[in-house]
Enzyme design. Structure first.
Site, PDB file in Angstrom:
ATOM      1  N   GLU A 191      31.369  48.815  54.540  1.00 19.78           N
ATOM      2  CA  GLU A 191      32.455  49.184  53.631  1.00 19.78           C
ATOM      3  C   GLU A 191      31.951  49.900  52.386  1.00 19.78           C
ATOM      4  OE1 GLU A 191      32.150  46.257  55.096  1.00 19.78           O
ATOM      5  OE2 GLU A 191      34.036  45.794  56.131  1.00 19.78           O
TER       6      GLU A 191
ATOM      7  N   HIS B  52      36.305  42.170  50.212  1.00 19.17           N
ATOM      8  CA  HIS B  52      36.547  40.955  50.992  1.00 19.17           C
ATOM      9  C   HIS B  52      35.268  40.119  50.980  1.00 19.17           C
ATOM     10  CE1 HIS B  52      34.476  43.470  53.954  1.00 19.17           C
ATOM     11  NE2 HIS B  52      34.092  42.338  54.534  1.00 19.17           N
TER      12      HIS B  52
ATOM     13  N   GLU C 247      29.603  38.573  49.218  1.00 20.51           N
ATOM     14  CA  GLU C 247      28.528  38.569  50.215  1.00 20.51           C
ATOM     15  C   GLU C 247      27.167  38.845  49.567  1.00 20.51           C
ATOM     16  OE1 GLU C 247      29.919  41.322  53.201  1.00 20.51           O
ATOM     17  OE2 GLU C 247      31.761  40.178  53.471  1.00 20.51           O
TER      18      GLU C 247
HETATM   19 ZN    ZN Z   1      30.914  42.743  54.415  1.00 22.02          ZN
END
Ligand code: ZN
Length: 296
Positions: A35, A141, A159
């Protein structure tokens, strides 16, 4: 004479010890998400089968190669690349630059950090993105769409944060991240000194102003070399233990399922937590909770 002999023996022993050490070993671990790759602004560009997926997986591979090339320029002797997006089968191995080796596909218990161990000297994140709930950050996300927030010892992380702590638990510092401005800023909350390569400027969560891939790659290559050459400035970000993981789901029913796992406690309708003396064990359970839990 006796002293001279002892000195000679000591000298010979230290030579032998030197010979046993690999000369200037530099092992680099690269975790690659999608992303945060230049030009990516929409989920259909990062999903296998999407009309533009093959274009963007090529650009993902180019950004990875740029990081590999920078690592080699800094003296890397071994590079392990972990495909860390979705199916984890995005990077095109035939296009990957030497001497990198590729970890791909699932199930990988350590997910985005599969393959790392204490023998590595540095970690690089490529194509990373902002955490769930970010107001600005392309396709923000955490893990999957089932997560509203993850808090580790009370600190909300994405993350990059949870992976920085995984590397830190093994004594390995993260030296660089590429992505948009939000991904970089969030990574620096835990590791303020890391090199950041902003390949695009997020406009909200589904639009961005991006560098051309060739320009993004040039900047990534230069930054990887720079970061690895100053790697002694970085300290691993070690998690404090015992570590408490708190997971807020987007649906109540997922917390209903999660609390059935021994050690996992219900906090409120959508939130569970658990504590562990072993961060990496907690990290693996976190992965189960965001990736493999189903409500039906
Ligand atoms: Zn990711």
């Amino acid at each position: 004479m006796k002293n001279a002999l002892a000195l000679l023996c000591a000298f010979a022993l230290s030579l032998a010890a030197l010979a046993q050490q690999p000369a200037n070993k530099l092992k680099v671990f690269i975790s690659v998400d999608m992303e945060g790759v230049s030009g990516v602004v929409s989920n259909d560009q990062t999903a296998a089968g999407g009309p533009d997926y093959n274009r963007f997986r090529r650009i993902m591979t180019e950004e990875t190669n740029a990081a590999i090339d920078g690592a080699i320029a800094a003296g890397a002797t071994e590079v392990v690349v972990n495909d860390s997006h979705g199916s984890m089968r995005n990077l095109q191995i035939e296009e990957l630059h030497a001497p990198a080796e590729l970890i791909s596909s699932s199930i990988k218990p350590m997910g985005m950090m599969q393959g790392i161990d204490a023998s590595f000297d540095a970690v690089i994140f490529v194509g990373y993105h902002a955490k769930a709930g970010s107001a600005v950050g392309v396709l923000a996300h955490t893990g999957t769409g089932t997560i509203a927030d993850v808090r580790i010892n009370g600190h909300s992380v994405g993350e990059a944060g949870m992976n920085t702590l995984a590397a830190g638990a093994l004594g390995v510092p993260v030296v660089m991240i590429t992505g948009d401005q939000a991904a970089i800023a969030q990574a620096r909350e835990l590791a303020p000194k890391i090199e950041g390569v902003q390949v695009k400027e997020a406009i909200g969560t589904t639009a961005a102003r991006s560098l051309r891939p060739a320009e993004a790659a040039a900047r990534i290559r230069a930054a990887a070399e720079r970061a690895l050459k100053r790697r002694t400035e970085f300290q691993p970000v070690r998690p404090t233990t015992p570590t408490t993981f708190e997971v807020a789901f987007t649906q109540t029913v997922l917390a209903d399922v999660a609390e059935q796992i021994p050690t996992v406690k219900r906090v409120d309708a959508r939130t569970v937590n658990y504590s562990t003396p072993d961060y990496l064990q907690g990290y693996r359970l976190l992965r189960v909770l965001y990736r493999y839990l189903r409500a039906d």
